[in-house]
Scaffold this active site. Sequence first.
Site, mmCIF file in Angstrom:
data_model
loop_
_atom_site.group_PDB
_atom_site.id
_atom_site.type_symbol
_atom_site.label_atom_id
_atom_site.label_comp_id
_atom_site.label_asym_id
_atom_site.label_seq_id
_atom_site.Cartn_x
_atom_site.Cartn_y
_atom_site.Cartn_z
ATOM 1 N N LYS A 66 0.844 -1.177 0.000
ATOM 2 C CA LYS A 66 0.000 0.000 0.000
ATOM 3 C C LYS A 66 0.887 1.237 0.000
ATOM 4 C CE LYS A 66 -3.869 0.936 0.873
ATOM 5 N NZ LYS A 66 -4.667 0.679 2.080
ATOM 6 N N HIS A 67 0.709 2.098 -0.998
ATOM 7 C CA HIS A 67 1.435 3.360 -1.072
ATOM 8 C C HIS A 67 2.953 3.151 -0.962
ATOM 9 C CE1 HIS A 67 -2.193 5.680 -1.352
ATOM 10 N NE2 HIS A 67 -2.682 5.017 -0.323
ATOM 11 N N ASN A 229 12.462 6.287 7.258
ATOM 12 C CA ASN A 229 12.998 5.294 8.156
ATOM 13 C C ASN A 229 12.023 4.138 8.321
ATOM 14 O OD1 ASN A 229 15.433 6.637 8.901
ATOM 15 N ND2 ASN A 229 14.357 7.848 10.418
ATOM 16 N N HIS A 390 13.836 5.225 -0.867
ATOM 17 C CA HIS A 390 13.005 6.419 -1.073
ATOM 18 C C HIS A 390 12.608 6.521 -2.543
ATOM 19 C CE1 HIS A 390 13.497 8.182 2.929
ATOM 20 N NE2 HIS A 390 14.771 7.866 2.853
#
Length: 390
Positions: A66-67, A229, A390
């Site tokens: 999810k996301h 993180n 990221h």
Amino acid sequence: MTELQLKYGCNPNQKPARVFMEKGSLPITVLNGKPGYINLLDALNGWQLVKELAAASKLPSAASFKHVSPAGAAVGLPLSDTLKRIYFTGDIELSPLAASYARARGADRMSSFGDFISLSDTCDVPTARLIAKEVSDGIIAPGFEPEALEILKGKKKGAYAVIQIDKDYVPEPIERKQVFGVTFEQGRNNIVLDESCLADIVTKNKNLSGSEKRDLLVSLIVLKYTQSNSVAYVKDGQAIGVGAGQQSRVHCTRLAGNKADNWWLRQSPQVLGLEFVDGLKRPDRDNAIDVYIGGEYEDVLAEGKWQTVFKTKPAVFTTEEKQAWLAKNTDVAVGSDAFFPFGDNIERAHKSGATVIAQPGGSIRDDDVIRMCDKYDMAMAFTGIRLFHH
């Protein structure tokens, strides 16, 4: 096919949108539906995760994304009767792949609502039957059994996104992305996570069993594809709590620990004894359980209106009862994508049953963190590997 046109990007106002290859053809084939921008981000990250998880564990693997972070991930170990019950597997005879999916989807059912599924192996009928019962946006796998594909095509009134990935596809060694018109370039994170990264055990307790090593590797591979993180709690081959995208590491540890606690509390006699009104949908049951565990249990929002969800008013799940049940959860493995800077992370992990930890090490307070592990007779490996994503 070298490109795939998309309805829009992350948001409806972000047009035009597409995915494409600068060289060669796309490694994916859309078998059904129309996946969106975020769907494809989840699919491609999830596929990498399960492919690595299967290679490390030698077991079929699944992830629920999810996301662009995993809500759950697991390898295909058998389920106990209790897990079958709280994962709503019903009378389906679980294959190893289906077991991995049930674990990945079931660990944090509220976060997995509307997920994108990734499978390491060809989707079989038992797995498709499980997926058919859940709210999900789509799936990516290296193949689909014909009957399984037909089951999946029936989801979302025929609009369910089904993607086949070329299992032999190898991406270019250099990857690029743009932010604010500026192009970033870096080498792909091709580091292989295996038992060799757990060799440097820095605590007094030097013992890591085979199952503990497996669970630590599951945590590290999950973290490799989790927005940083991040901290992951793992038990019996499945992530039971993932804390993603927090600026403070202890907040990651708390978030993941709270999710792990809820996973364990769902197996308590108090929760297993709840009697729901007939016909209540799975998401409403999940919400009711979450509210009950949190202490607010009389009414929850169901089907757009407030209604009672229990046949009889359940007894309050007291703090003392919760703590007594949580104390029974042990043998939890915890991984961190960067070093733990303070011992408070160890304290929090210990409260959720952590007995083994893997983290890069390298903090100026490593000695304090090691002492905290020694206080609880925990084994901790310094991997020397940071896993920011990221």
